[in-house]
Design an enzyme around this catalytic site. Structure first.
Site, short mmCIF file in Angstrom:
data_model
loop_
_atom_site.label_atom_id
_atom_site.label_comp_id
_atom_site.label_asym_id
_atom_site.label_seq_id
_atom_site.Cartn_x
_atom_site.Cartn_y
_atom_site.Cartn_z
CB ALA A 167 -1.10 -0.02 1.08
CB THR A 168 4.36 1.95 1.40
OG1 THR A 168 4.16 1.75 3.22
CG2 THR A 168 5.06 3.12 1.08
CG ASN B 73 -2.66 3.24 10.85
OD1 ASN B 73 -2.96 4.83 10.75
ND2 ASN B 73 -1.20 2.64 11.61
CD GLN C 165 -5.38 -1.49 9.50
OE1 GLN C 165 -6.12 -1.83 10.34
NE2 GLN C 165 -3.73 -1.44 9.30
CB SER D 21 -1.90 -3.87 2.09
OG SER D 21 -0.26 -4.36 2.11
CG HIS E 173 0.59 -7.17 5.60
ND1 HIS E 173 0.98 -6.93 6.59
CD2 HIS E 173 0.93 -6.26 4.33
CE1 HIS E 173 1.29 -5.48 6.78
NE2 HIS E 173 1.35 -4.98 6.01
CB THR F 180 9.66 -9.58 -12.40
OG1 THR F 180 10.51 -9.62 -13.74
CG2 THR F 180 8.77 -11.18 -13.03
CB CYS G 276 5.19 2.32 9.63
SG CYS G 276 3.44 1.37 9.35
#
Length: 365
Positions: A72-73, A145, A173, A191, A193, A229, A311
């Protein structure tokens, strides 16, 4: 160990792990091909990527395309830096948004951070005052978050639309946890994860007709927007996690409501940070007067919880989210975040609460 840090990351779903294995095969296998190669192995890997793309897209609005990214970043950076016009955002946004101020301003664009209310929701009045000629993009989280507060995205989009301004939603989130197919947005960052998928992959959803300049250059493999890739394994894991999230969304929400209710009972004497009503119940951010969080975390090493965003951990600074909603530095540093979800058990909440309350000198209910 008891894991209560679901906002930082989530356990990998068995279904996602299984989906990834074929595409991790080494010598003698047929799943390690480059999905951008024209031969049979490449075409097979490409088909797996496209199947995953469809599964990821199924939880997002129709009329758009999914561009896979490293997370997501990258998706947020691409959207913020690849569009035109001035940027408006809010004080409680993730660092992946706020730290784009310098590169955005370096291109002669203004980057304005707007205040939020004490419950953590966007100040719509401030947004209306700031919208005007030159503004090109408004960026807002769906669910915060750190404190779980929901922004009034409908109101934000309504104001932006009147001015012809694009809307970027950080749905990290929210994706896979709440319905997003009716979300009014031009770009959405997600994201894997955070929904029991693998780390290292995310996506940027772009509404049809929205054009963004590339952040990275090379082969332009992802719709000429993102070069590099792709990993069929990561894509397959993301797709499987998205499919399970869609199938289990109602059941997961019901389970989380039960966990939230019990956690609120156990920490009844603590103060809730953020909105009491407009929030995601898988995030419990609470504080207690005089709490020494560093010592608490040291004493409760069997419980995996957070003092804020993963983070920003170790920075020594109080949470920018908690200070933005009006907490003093002392109050912010006396706050903890408990995150739970699909695989959390009620008895884990109870055992964790007992450890935390004992260490904090509290009374066990």
């Amino acid at each position: 160990m008891i894991y209560l840090d679901y906002q930082a990351t989530t356990p990998l779903a068995p279904e996602a792990r299984e989906a990834m294995l074929r595409w991790l095969e080494g010598p003698g296998g047929s799943g390690f091909g480059n999905p951008h190669s024209a031969h049979r192995m490449g075409r097979s890997a490409s088909a797996a990527v496209e199947a995953a793309r469809e599964r990821v897209a199924a939880l997002l609005p129709p009329g758009g395309r999914v561009v896979f990214t490293s997370g997501a970043t990258e998706a947020l950076n691409t959207a913020l830096r690849g569009t035109r016009g001035d940027v408006l955002t809010f004080a409680t946004e993730h660092a992946a948004v706020l730290d784009c101020a310098r590169p955005v301003e370096a291109r002669g664009r203004r980057f304005t951070v707007l205040p939020v209310k004490r419950d953590g929701r966007a100040d719509i009045g401030a947004l209306e005052d700031a919208l005007g000629s030159g503004c090109g993009l408004v960026a807002a989280m769906a669910i915060n978050n750190e404190i779980g507060t929901r922004h009034p995205l409908g109101e934000i989009a309504k104001r932006a639309r009147k001015q012809g301004v694009l809307v970027l939603v950080d749905a990290v989130q929210a994706y896979g946890r709440v319905p997003l197919t009716e979300l009014d947005a031009d770009m959405i960052a997600i994201s894997a994860h955070k929904i029991h998928g693998p780390k290292g992959i995310g996506a940027l959803w772009l509404r049809d007709g929205v054009e963004v300049e590339p952040l990275m250059f090379g082969g332009g493999q992802e719709a000429k927007l993102r070069s590099g890739t792709l990993s069929p394994a990561l894509c397959a894991g993301f797709g499987a996690a998205a499919q399970i999230a869609e199938e289990r969304m109602a059941a997961d929400c019901e389970h989380i409501e039960a966990l939230w209710t019990r956690a609120r009972e156990l920490f009844a004497g603590w103060t809730l940070n953020g909105s009491a009503t407009e929030r995601w119940h898988g995030n419990l951010n609470i504080r207690r007067e005089g709490l020494d969080v560093a010592r608490l975390m040291s004493d409760c090493r069997n419980v995996m919880f957070s003092a804020g965003s993963a983070c920003a951990s170790g920075s020594g600074r109080p949470s920018h989210v908690l200070t933005a909603i009006g907490l003093s530095e002392r109050e912010a540093k006396a706050s903890i975040r408990l995150g739970f979800g699909r695989y959390t058990k009620v008895d884990e909440i109870e055992r964790a609460a007992e450890d935390i309350l004992d260490a904090a000198g509290g009374q066990w209910p």
